[in-house]
Design an enzyme around this catalytic site. Sequence first.
Site, PDB file in Angstrom:
ATOM      1  N   SER A  40      35.578  42.510  44.325  1.00 35.25           N
ATOM      2  CA  SER A  40      36.781  42.478  43.930  1.00 35.25           C
ATOM      3  C   SER A  40      37.297  43.890  44.398  1.00 35.25           C
ATOM      4  O   SER A  40      38.428  44.227  44.061  1.00 35.25           O
ATOM      5  CB  SER A  40      36.416  42.432  42.642  1.00 35.25           C
ATOM      6  OG  SER A  40      36.624  41.089  42.045  1.00 35.25           O
ATOM      7  N   ASN A  75      34.597  32.733  43.909  1.00 34.06           N
ATOM      8  CA  ASN A  75      33.706  33.194  43.119  1.00 34.06           C
ATOM      9  C   ASN A  75      33.513  34.528  42.491  1.00 34.06           C
ATOM     10  O   ASN A  75      32.728  35.068  41.973  1.00 34.06           O
ATOM     11  CB  ASN A  75      32.572  32.374  43.789  1.00 34.06           C
ATOM     12  CG  ASN A  75      32.149  31.073  43.968  1.00 34.06           C
ATOM     13  OD1 ASN A  75      32.715  29.917  42.756  1.00 34.06           O
ATOM     14  ND2 ASN A  75      32.163  31.039  44.752  1.00 34.06           N
ATOM     15  N   TYR A  76      34.159  35.253  43.969  1.00 27.13           N
ATOM     16  CA  TYR A  76      33.690  36.976  44.380  1.00 27.13           C
ATOM     17  C   TYR A  76      35.303  37.674  43.433  1.00 27.13           C
ATOM     18  O   TYR A  76      35.169  39.127  43.221  1.00 27.13           O
ATOM     19  CB  TYR A  76      33.049  37.279  44.843  1.00 27.13           C
ATOM     20  CG  TYR A  76      31.093  37.329  45.264  1.00 27.13           C
ATOM     21  CD1 TYR A  76      30.769  37.735  44.003  1.00 27.13           C
ATOM     22  CD2 TYR A  76      31.464  36.279  45.280  1.00 27.13           C
ATOM     23  CE1 TYR A  76      29.708  37.086  43.605  1.00 27.13           C
ATOM     24  CE2 TYR A  76      30.284  35.611  45.444  1.00 27.13           C
ATOM     25  CZ  TYR A  76      28.652  36.442  44.458  1.00 27.13           C
ATOM     26  OH  TYR A  76      28.322  35.355  44.326  1.00 27.13           O
ATOM     27  N   LEU A  77      36.705  37.035  44.748  1.00 23.52           N
ATOM     28  CA  LEU A  77      37.598  37.881  43.580  1.00 23.52           C
ATOM     29  C   LEU A  77      38.945  37.976  42.842  1.00 23.52           C
ATOM     30  O   LEU A  77      39.105  36.900  42.455  1.00 23.52           O
ATOM     31  CB  LEU A  77      38.040  37.954  44.749  1.00 23.52           C
ATOM     32  CG  LEU A  77      37.830  38.029  46.050  1.00 23.52           C
ATOM     33  CD1 LEU A  77      38.192  37.958  47.304  1.00 23.52           C
ATOM     34  CD2 LEU A  77      36.907  39.819  46.289  1.00 23.52           C
TER      35      LEU A  77
END
Length: 728
Positions: free
Chosen positions: A572, A685-687
């Site tokens: 992120s 899923n990650y940002l």
Amino acid sequence: MAVIWRGNTQDRLYQDTISSGGGNSHKHKDKYKDKEHKHKDHKKDRERDKSKYGNSDHKEFSEKKHREKERIKHEDVSTDRHKDKHKEKDHRKDEVYVPISLSNICPVSFSSGLFIRCLFLFFRTEFKPKKIKIENDRVDKKTKKRKQDEDIKPKKTQKNKKGEVADGKKKAKKEPEEKWKWWEEERATDGSKWRFLEHKGPVMAAPYEPLPSKVRFFYDGKQMKLGPEAEEVATFFAKMLDHEYTTKDAFRKNFFKDWRKEMTSEEKSKITDLKKCNFNEMGEYFKAQSEARKAMTKDDKLKIKVENERLLQEYGFCIMDNHKERIANFRIEPPGLFRGRGDHPKMGMLKRRIRPEDIIINCSKDSKHPKPPPGTKWKELRHDNKVTWLVSWTENIQGSIKYIMLNPSSRIKGEKDWQKYETARNLKKCVDRLRNQYREDWKSKEMRIRQRAVALYFIDKLALRAGNEKEEGESADTVGCCSLRVEHINLYPEKDGQEFVVEFDFLGKDSIRYYNKVPVEKRVFKNLQLFMENKQPEDDLFDRLNTSILNKHLQELMDGLTAKVFRTYNASITLQQQLKELTSPDENLPAKILSYNRANRAVAILCNHQRAPPKTFEKSMQNLQTKIDAKKDQLSDAKRDVKICGCDWLKKAVERLEEQLMKLEVQATDREENKQIALGTSKLNYLDPRISVAWCKKWGIPIEKIYNKTQREKFAWAIDMAEDDYEF
DNA sequence: AGATCAACTTAGTACAAGAAAA
DNA sequence: TTTTCTTGTACTAAGTTGATCT
């Protein structure tokens, strides 16, 4: 090979196991007794000690401000949402490619001790209380006397004004129902996941339909009629005939073994060699079937579509706490041959058919319970509101449990997702302290602490996964950080003009290869040499470490911190920083979107999200190249004409052609670069979606350019709450 | 303390659906 | 239109994590 790993010039300042207090030795790992090492000063010793790290540029966090802002924002959630229905054309093709270098995205940096101290103080005084309430009961059990006073989320709920709070709540069955903003509501604090849950159960796999008798199976050249059980399994194999799986030894062996279990004793005695089996007619039959399906009339296709829609409406939703929520996977997985990824020892095994008797149903006591198909029973009916699943069964390949759960757009998933990013933001607040800590730990006199610290450095710097140990022979041989083996890294005191280079080469999750050469700090390098001493290639690099030890340590450093939080955090923060760096105000919309994609790509590279090059990749690149060539010809013709005539409109045409050519070339480069990189996983899923939403708002980009419909549903909370000045 | 289990997130792929090109 | 290419979705495997069992 091994020689490389046992360099003989080490200067070690290491004395092991003076304390080792907790007795951390592992079962198989004690074979390497730690030694006494002396410190032999080396010329270069000093020069590298100043962190190589420091040059990274996101030192300035302007923390306090953000925090202040955030607090205000959280308390005052604006309800005006951008409802733009921008119908612009997709501009993907206009993207201009600018390459990203990996070095740009190294996420790690350290700042001065003073700053750290400030952070530390902050952490001590303010961080702890931010325990998410939902976990109270667990905390209590652990007797970790933790005071959770105000938590941001509930707080802002109370302040939730603007009237329009979900009104359809009381009668969820009513259809259109204003979009429910669960993120404006209080969250449960007792560890329960829901109060009411009603659903219709799963859709069972379609029963097996025996093949028409004209479709024959041959054994050893002779036709043979199989009983339904054996035939069904045979069709699974026949359907995969074109797949390279069926050429693999392990696959064939596993398949044949399981297939034989389904045979009658007569069949079993006849069919003893898979090589003598001829499934071709079956294979052809299925191919013909799928052709026929494609060639169906519109009408028939529509019928199927309608039927699917009906099924979705009936089984695809549940009622959870007064709201109708979409279920993610409401169909029971049909039987088939297990397709593991990579070199999976169980590939080809028969994944057996799931019967109602295998299925556990979870729902409210006071709900209308799902009915098992006529003449059958569920394995169990339970009412456990401490879990989120509706249906579960045990799968026969690994013996693991499979679940039916809700869609990512549901409250229950969304809350969790939101919480995940909040934890990552908490990490941001104390990451400098943590980094200093592990750098200190590189010097520890305890081996286990050094290993822990080096591993954590990798997890932080390279976004590696935690790396649980796996049972050998149960699944493909893949590793993560803690399970790295000596054979997975190479050390180069000097390589390509850089000092202390570590070369990683291993298979990670899904057997995706991780290959990377990274310069590391000298201390890390020396430590690695030490860890590798007297070990075989197949020995664990971090023999005093596993994920459980690591996570326990992390938990002590920050509430809610685990290894995977680093991935979320670094992904992120990288996106945010790259967006800041790459977006230029005067760019047009396509260029901005390209910038976004490039930032996204930086993250995907960091997280090693790869994909197989699309099957048609080469071809589509060729097509593109043909276009480019054609355009070039056109252009040179036009140029020639300009020379001859020189009139204005021809010059214009040349310009236009040049522009078009550039676009095409850019498109080609862009596509080429994305060949093996998958952007979707990081995006999903990650940002932290609020970063993207804020960016869109800031630059007036329609959110539809960044998120498609499904993604907008999943990230509705972020789209609703993030303003243009949101800071991760 | 380690092994195992349960629950949940993260992952790539196959294929269907949709859009663009022919 | 029909064909071709791209995007979206469904599927399900493969991870992580924390709890529980031994």
